[in-house]
Design an enzyme around this catalytic site. Sequence first.
Site, mmCIF file in Angstrom:
data_model
loop_
_atom_site.group_PDB
_atom_site.id
_atom_site.type_symbol
_atom_site.label_atom_id
_atom_site.label_comp_id
_atom_site.label_asym_id
_atom_site.label_seq_id
_atom_site.Cartn_x
_atom_site.Cartn_y
_atom_site.Cartn_z
ATOM 1 N N ILE A 99 0.859 -1.190 0.000
ATOM 2 C CA ILE A 99 0.000 0.000 0.000
ATOM 3 C C ILE A 99 0.890 1.234 0.000
ATOM 4 O O ILE A 99 1.763 1.393 0.868
ATOM 5 C CB ILE A 99 -0.933 0.017 1.223
ATOM 6 C CG1 ILE A 99 -1.826 -1.231 1.216
ATOM 7 C CG2 ILE A 99 -1.780 1.279 1.236
ATOM 8 C CD1 ILE A 99 -2.703 -1.355 2.439
ATOM 9 N N GLU A 122 1.923 -3.599 5.751
ATOM 10 C CA GLU A 122 1.022 -3.237 4.662
ATOM 11 C C GLU A 122 1.354 -3.981 3.381
ATOM 12 O O GLU A 122 0.900 -3.594 2.304
ATOM 13 C CB GLU A 122 1.092 -1.718 4.414
ATOM 14 C CG GLU A 122 2.419 -1.221 3.843
ATOM 15 C CD GLU A 122 3.406 -0.837 4.936
ATOM 16 O OE1 GLU A 122 3.261 -1.361 6.059
ATOM 17 O OE2 GLU A 122 4.306 -0.010 4.669
#
Length: 528
Positions: free
Chosen positions: A398, A440
């Site tokens: 991300i 992430e």
Amino acid sequence: MIKRRTYTLRFILEWLVVISVLVTMLIGLVSSIHVNEASLSASYLENNFRYAQKLAGNTTEVVSGMQNTVNALAMHTAEHPFSNKDLDDWFSVNKQYFQSLFIADAHGIIRQVSPSVKGILPGTQLTSPASQQALRLKQPFISEPYYGKAGHLIILVSSPIVDQQGTYQGFVGGTIYLEEENALNRTLEEHIYGDGSYVFVVDKTGRLIFHPEKKRLGDIVTMNPAVKQALEGKSGYAEIVNSKGVSFLAGYSHEKITGWGIISQTPRSVLDKSNRQLVGNLLLTALPFLLVTVAIVWLISKNISSSLSKLALYSDRSVGSGGDEPEIPTTTSSIYEVQKLYQSTRMAIRKVNRRLTQLQAEVRTDGLTGLANRKTFDAALQERIRRQAPFSLVLLDIDHFKKVNDSFGHVTGDEVLKQVAKTMLEQTREDDLCFRYGGEEFGILIDDEHVQLAWHIAERLRTAISSQKQQTGTSITISSGVANFPLHGARPVEIVSMADQALYQSKADGRNRTTLFQPKQARSRHVR
């Protein structure tokens, strides 16, 4: 009526455990021996094959060097008058290769020779089959090994002498004594190890020209399966049985210039020695555990049988006692309690199994996103490579996720992670494995040999995520890298590394894109 023999519960439990342990040990021992033997056998076969290939390559280099030396001498002789001193100088430079160098005319009469050898002097007529063949062929030639007048096993390397008008003037020859010190002998010298491994070499006819047992030189061994394969121009390995009935783990290779077969082999008996050592070590290791197990079982069975014996005694006394029922023992439970214990145990086992199933699912799953976790991914990756099943790996990250946590808090950040995981499951196929790699970072294992399919899936996921509104009220983007097995690597660490490199390329190129891993010399494909 014959009274049946009975056994105490303690006796049955003890012997049951002892027999179970012994059977388990036996099964483990047999399995260990089988695995050990298979592993060592494969290792010896592979090592001998590689070594035979190495020797064949070294032999090719040495023989090529010898032929080039003789060719150069022949060209020099054709262009300039050549004295015996000149030939002595050539021999001094190349004596590590040859036992002698000589120049013969077109009739096979020696004109110069270095060094001087008894019986081989200027004016000597060459009569060996190899010399006659060199005269007939009138071209560069490496002879088959043959025995000279002095009993030496010799190879002749020759090259024709042709003057500027193209007239054949004779040939230059170099002799190599296979049993004496020279570059070729050092390359193919005996390789005998403490475990009985050794190397032998045969010429194109299957005759031994190198062997640890000198008395066997000249023997024909074409019945040896490894020799047959090598003389047919093949290289490989096999378990063979030699002419003496001894089993060997052999690797063989074909030398392309001379046509020789080179065989490196290890007696299978080394596996027996290893297995005996393995059995001894396992027994020494297992014996203390066996004794401890028997002692523990004896104590446990004594405790159990004591209570059950009292129950049995109570039952026996109750039969035929009429109304005078004996007092129920206080040290044990009644039949009802035993049944309740059985029922409770059965219920407990069911609960334990349900809990174990739940724990197993928790161990394999990421607690936040519900995707497979890193441990599950590692196991799946190794299993696919073990089965040699083609697949692609997509690693995604991300973009600027730290800003989400810093600006909106970790609770909102967790919701973003969940939404990404949900979108991954929606945009991938049922058989694709979606996992959380850490933080992430996420990934997808795609079982398909076509890397373009993985790239399209990653692109579809990237587009879907970038078009969504998150808990932050804004959209997020992801960067992805794609690698393929076996296209980009053969080991788990290589596949992950390649996908990771492609992911970092996406980051370096501005994020919000998918990059397909390419070698360094090519540009990586990416889409924004």
